[in-house]
Enzyme design. Structure first.
Site, PDB file in Angstrom:
ATOM      1  CG  ASN A 196      17.453 -82.570 -23.878  1.00 52.43           C
ATOM      2  OD1 ASN A 196      18.248 -81.680 -24.189  1.00 52.43           O
ATOM      3  ND2 ASN A 196      17.837 -83.819 -23.662  1.00 52.43           N
ATOM      4  CG  ASP A 263      28.118 -87.664 -28.053  1.00 45.60           C
ATOM      5  OD1 ASP A 263      27.461 -87.321 -29.056  1.00 45.60           O
ATOM      6  OD2 ASP A 263      27.688 -88.498 -27.220  1.00 45.60           O
TER       7      ASP A 263
HETATM    8  C1  XIL Z   1      21.803 -92.743 -23.517  1.00 47.39           C
HETATM    9  C2  XIL Z   1      22.891 -93.218 -22.563  1.00 47.39           C
HETATM   10  O1  XIL Z   1      24.068 -92.509 -22.857  1.00 47.39           O
HETATM   11  C3  XIL Z   1      23.089 -94.688 -22.701  1.00 47.39           C
HETATM   12  O2  XIL Z   1      23.983 -95.167 -21.694  1.00 47.39           O
HETATM   13  C4  XIL Z   1      21.763 -95.436 -22.571  1.00 47.39           C
HETATM   14  O3  XIL Z   1      21.955 -96.802 -22.807  1.00 47.39           O
HETATM   15  C5  XIL Z   1      20.756 -94.871 -23.552  1.00 47.39           C
HETATM   16  O4  XIL Z   1      20.621 -93.494 -23.344  1.00 47.39           O
HETATM   17  N1  XIL Z   1      19.377 -88.923 -25.776  1.00 47.39           N
HETATM   18  C6  XIL Z   1      19.186 -88.793 -24.426  1.00 47.39           C
HETATM   19  C7  XIL Z   1      20.035 -89.565 -23.490  1.00 47.39           C
HETATM   20  O5  XIL Z   1      18.394 -87.958 -23.999  1.00 47.39           O
HETATM   21  O6  XIL Z   1      19.358 -89.926 -22.339  1.00 47.39           O
HETATM   22  C8  XIL Z   1      20.607 -90.797 -24.153  1.00 47.39           C
HETATM   23  O7  XIL Z   1      21.520 -91.394 -23.254  1.00 47.39           O
HETATM   24  C9  XIL Z   1      21.260 -90.438 -25.458  1.00 47.39           C
HETATM   25  C10 XIL Z   1      20.285 -89.841 -26.417  1.00 47.39           C
END
Ligand code: XIL
Length: 342
Positions: A196, A263
């Site tokens: 990922n 998003d």
């Molecule tokens: C993010 C979360 O959304 C936040 O709440 C946390 O503070 C940091 O991580 N890539 C990823 C996710 O694989 O796990 C991340 O999620 C966003 C970027």
């Protein structure tokens, strides 16, 4: 005559009723055989069962992923001490509501406990630590968590060999990736195993590096089954053709290519109704792309509503409102667009 008109009205009403789209995304996704859902926010774990957030999840998701609580820093905060309370809660909730769970994530350079992020371990020691973490977590949810992000964000194109200098790389070497997939596969041979990453959705240096790494793993029979395209986008910056090309080439490798953390942020200084329409259009186009590809099966959005998105904090307020429900849990244009397409 009256009877005829009455009958006609009745028949039209009947057909109209049949064609009315179901008023929630979940049913529509199920009909399309699509895994659709959201990253579940950490506040979920303190909510009462009738919380509107939970009602909304139940109506609109057939798949859930923990936004944070399955990451190593939550699961194994101290060496050898595993905390599964919240992860269990999520998996139980999903099972009770007949939903799938994606596991996120096993090996990453962020959100790992301090003790694990230690380059003074020997190679053997860190491999053992990785094996124990993966085996313990994956075995616990064997058959319940259908897929895992095994390795997250290991590529860094600023490095000469394209590998991020994480503790895993520094101590074990790039073969840590092979080992992670092998351990996960041993613990649950049925699970779908993902690599990922972000900024590797379209065509470019980073997605080339991901593609080459995956090709290389496959050549050596490492059990990888899918590439997760995180998809943290901004409106007006999405190159659909490039994403389609990338989905195609991943498919040609025989791998699934799925949207795992979608998003679509709106620049704070250009927030408007028009921007919300633009956002809806992009959500729709991306969904259509996933529906059109035989090697794409999942469309996962990184959060349920704008009030709990990580994007405003992460972008220091520069990007806002990236999700499909607003902070009052009202559907946004993007929600209606997804429903329309499904
Ligand atoms: C993010 C979360 O959304 C936040 O709440 C946390 O503070 C940091 O991580 N890539 C990823 C996710 O694989 O796990 C991340 O999620 C966003 C970027």
């Amino acid at each position: 005559m009256k009877v005829k008109i009455g009958l006609f009205a009745l028949i039209s009403f009947y057909f109209a009723a049949c064609n009315t789209p179901p008023q929630n995304l979940r049913k529509a996704a199920d009909r399309n055989d699509l895994d659709l859902g959201f990253a579940v926010h950490t506040s979920f774990f303190n909510m009462s069962a009738d919380d509107p957030y939970i009602e909304l999840l139940k109506k609109n998701a057939n798949t859930l992923v923990a936004e944070n609580i399955m990451k190593p820093v939550y699961i194994q905060p101290e060496q050898g001490v595993f905390h599964f309370e919240m992860a269990d809660q999520l998996v139980d909730f999903a099972q009770a509501n007949n939903m799938k769970v994606r596991g996120h994530c096993l090996v990453w350079h962020q959100q790992i406990p301090y003790w694990m992020n230690d380059t003074t371990f020997t190679r053997e020691e860190l491999l053992k630590i990785m094996e124990k973490h993966i085996t313990t977590v994956v075995s616990r949810y064997k058959g319940k968590v259908k897929e895992w992000d095994v390795v997250n964000e290991a590529i860094d194109i600023n490095e000469p060999d394209n590998f991020r200098r994480s503790v895993w790389y520094k101590v074990i070497g790039p073969e840590f990736i092979d080992s992670a997939f092998v351990y996960a596969h041993r613990a649950d041979p049925e699970a779908i195993l993902y690599y990922n990453d972000y900024d590797a959705e379209g065509m470019g240096e980073k997605s080339n590096a991901v593609y080459e790494m995956a090709q290389n793993l496959l050549k050596r029979n490492i059990p990888i089954h899918a590439i997760g395209l995180q998809s943290h986008f901004t409106i007006n910056q999405i190159d659909l053709d490039a994403i389609e090309q990338n989905l195609n080439r991943i498919g040609e490798l025989g791998l699934l290519a799925n949207i795992t953390e979608l998003d679509i942020g709106i620049p704070a200084d250009s927030f408007s109704d028009q921007a919300l329409e633009e956002q809806a259009k992009s959500y729709g186009q991306l969904l259509q792309l996933i529906l059109d590809k035989t090697n794409s099966t999942a469309f996962i959005i990184w959060g349920l509503h704008d009030g709990l998105s990580w994007i405003p904090g992460f972008s220091e307020g520069k990007r806002v409102a990236p999700l499909i429900f607003d902070p009052s849990l009202e559907p946004k244009p993007a929600y209606y667009k997804l429903l329309e397409i499904l």
